[in-house]
Design an enzyme around this catalytic site. Structure first.
Site, mmCIF file in Angstrom:
data_model
loop_
_atom_site.group_PDB
_atom_site.id
_atom_site.type_symbol
_atom_site.label_atom_id
_atom_site.label_comp_id
_atom_site.label_asym_id
_atom_site.label_seq_id
_atom_site.Cartn_x
_atom_site.Cartn_y
_atom_site.Cartn_z
ATOM 1 N N GLY A 8 33.603 45.656 36.524
ATOM 2 C CA GLY A 8 34.936 46.072 36.939
ATOM 3 C C GLY A 8 35.729 46.706 35.810
ATOM 4 N N ASP A 54 25.908 34.818 40.965
ATOM 5 C CA ASP A 54 26.968 35.008 41.955
ATOM 6 C C ASP A 54 27.909 33.812 41.919
ATOM 7 O OD1 ASP A 54 28.370 35.147 44.588
ATOM 8 O OD2 ASP A 54 26.998 36.824 44.907
ATOM 9 N N LEU A 112 36.320 37.036 35.295
ATOM 10 C CA LEU A 112 37.094 38.155 35.828
ATOM 11 C C LEU A 112 36.642 38.546 37.233
ATOM 12 C CD1 LEU A 112 37.158 40.486 32.670
ATOM 13 C CD2 LEU A 112 38.493 38.420 33.140
ATOM 14 N N ALA A 113 35.513 38.049 37.679
ATOM 15 C CA ALA A 113 34.991 38.422 38.995
ATOM 16 C C ALA A 113 35.834 37.803 40.102
ATOM 17 C CB ALA A 113 33.537 37.967 39.133
ATOM 18 N N SER A 122 39.194 41.009 44.713
ATOM 19 C CA SER A 122 40.500 41.185 44.086
ATOM 20 C C SER A 122 41.424 42.183 44.775
ATOM 21 C CB SER A 122 40.308 41.615 42.628
ATOM 22 O OG SER A 122 39.540 42.803 42.578
ATOM 23 N N THR A 133 46.907 36.071 38.196
ATOM 24 C CA THR A 133 47.525 37.314 38.644
ATOM 25 C C THR A 133 48.999 37.116 38.974
ATOM 26 O OG1 THR A 133 47.564 38.888 40.509
ATOM 27 C CG2 THR A 133 46.675 36.730 40.956
ATOM 28 N N GLU A 177 50.273 38.061 41.559
ATOM 29 C CA GLU A 177 50.354 37.764 42.995
ATOM 30 C C GLU A 177 50.557 36.268 43.253
ATOM 31 O OE1 GLU A 177 50.421 39.832 45.654
ATOM 32 O OE2 GLU A 177 50.338 41.613 44.393
ATOM 33 N N TYR A 189 44.578 36.371 49.012
ATOM 34 C CA TYR A 189 44.170 36.612 47.631
ATOM 35 C C TYR A 189 45.041 35.808 46.672
ATOM 36 C CZ TYR A 189 43.906 38.969 43.097
ATOM 37 O OH TYR A 189 43.794 39.228 41.755
ATOM 38 N N LYS A 229 43.833 32.682 44.273
ATOM 39 C CA LYS A 229 44.054 32.711 42.835
ATOM 40 C C LYS A 229 44.878 31.506 42.376
ATOM 41 C CE LYS A 229 42.154 36.398 40.851
ATOM 42 N NZ LYS A 229 41.284 36.316 39.662
ATOM 43 N N HIS A 232 47.730 46.073 35.958
ATOM 44 C CA HIS A 232 47.320 46.846 34.796
ATOM 45 C C HIS A 232 46.294 47.887 35.241
ATOM 46 C CE1 HIS A 232 45.179 43.014 35.080
ATOM 47 N NE2 HIS A 232 44.118 43.618 34.567
#
Length: 319
Positions: free
Chosen positions: A10, A55, A77-78, A81, A122, A124, A146, A150, A176
């Protein structure tokens, strides 16, 4: 120095891999097995990094990845998203984005609890924010599957830190961007459309809410903040943001301005693209990161959008 990055293919993963390599790390990346590989962001790094299949939905593969990489740091980071997709695939989002972080935390706990862990949180999380700007102590009020997933991952990171004494922290990163941003995100959707319209390959750009305001920073600077969080003595969660906001309308006007066009001649509002529960304003206060990590943003909004438009113009000219 050895690091394992989930989500290495990503935007953030690719920039983080570059940063860690420049600091002398041996970098491992966790990648899902896909019928079509999506390595365009890391193609220039493939001879310098080692990829491990795994995974976040498979605990066993995470433990085996840790065993193979034997890292001192893990950067998670996966995720699924994309906020819009989280409304059409909420269960998948919860499994990958929420439970996936927990699976990695537990794998580290079982393998070697001394491994340092970074969780990609995040803005969010704040959703319908109770105060502006948002800082580390601002209550969470996520407004999407999402954001809720998170929030679970964030709290589990906190729990493993407090319960097991693990070096586990979360970076609450506000939006970002960069030329490596995925096309499903509004910034890249806009800059790609602008490039195509300028080159007569597309006529209109369809968007939803133009009044939503976001705090937009530069991805390469934000991954440095991630690394800095794992270098301090005590693990702590930090907000990473610019402290400035711009509306989607500002974004669109700036992007079209790069190619000398008026956005009002090309943008069409599509009511079907407005989210079920939208987030009107997100703006972060990163004063704690500045004080304790020595981090602050340098690249501004205009520079980011200009670079993204120019990169998309170059891509579209060669297609």
């Amino acid at each position: 120095m050895r690091a394992l990055i989930t989500g290495i293919t990503g935007q953030d993963g690719s920039y983080l891999a570059e940063l860690l390599l420049s600091k002398g790390y041996k970098v491992y990346g966790l990648v899902r097995r896909l019928s079509t590989k999506n390595y365009w962001r890391i193609e220039h790094l493939l001879d310098k990094i080692e990829l491990i299949e795994g995974d976040l939905t498979d605990s066993g593969s995470l433990y085996l990845a840790l065993k193979k990489a034997n890292p001192i740091e893990v950067y998670n980071l996966a995720a699924q998203s994309y906020v819009a997709t989280s409304w059409t695939q909420p269960i998948l989002t919860a499994d990958v984005t929420g439970l996936g972080a927990l699976r990695m935390l537990e794998a580290i706990h079982q393998y070697d609890p001394k491994v340092k862990f970074y969780q990609a949180s995040t803005s969010e999380l704040f959703g319908l924010a109770l105060e502006t700007p948002q800082k580390e102590t601002t209550p969470f009020h996520p407004r999407s599957p999402y954001g809720a997933a998170k929030a679970f991952a964030h709290y589990m990171t906190q729990n493993y830190r407090e319960s097991y004494g693990m070096f586990a922290c979360s970076g609450i990163l506000f939006n970002h961007e960069s030329p490596r941003r995925g096309e499903e995100f509004v910034t890249r959707k806009v800059t790609k459309a602008v490039a195509r319209i300028a080159l007569k390959k597309q006529e209109k750009l369809f968007l939803g809410n133009l009044d939503a305001r976001r705090d937009w920073g530069y991805a390469p600077e934000y991954v440095e903040a991630m690394w800095r969080m794992l270098q301090v003595k005590e693990p702590k969660d930090y907000v990473i943001a610019t402290g400035k906001t711009y509306s989607v309308r500002d974004l669109v006007a700036k992007a079209f301005g790069v190619v000398g066009l008026d956005y009002q001649d090309y943008v069409v509002i599509d009511e079907n693209m407005i989210r079920p529960a939208d987030v009107p304003l997100l703006m972060g206060d990163s004063s704690l990161a500045k004080k304790e990590l020595g981090w602050e943003p340098k690249v501004n909004f205009d520079q980011i959008i200009s670079a993204m438009v120019e990169a998309d113009l170059e891509r579209e000219r060669t297609r």
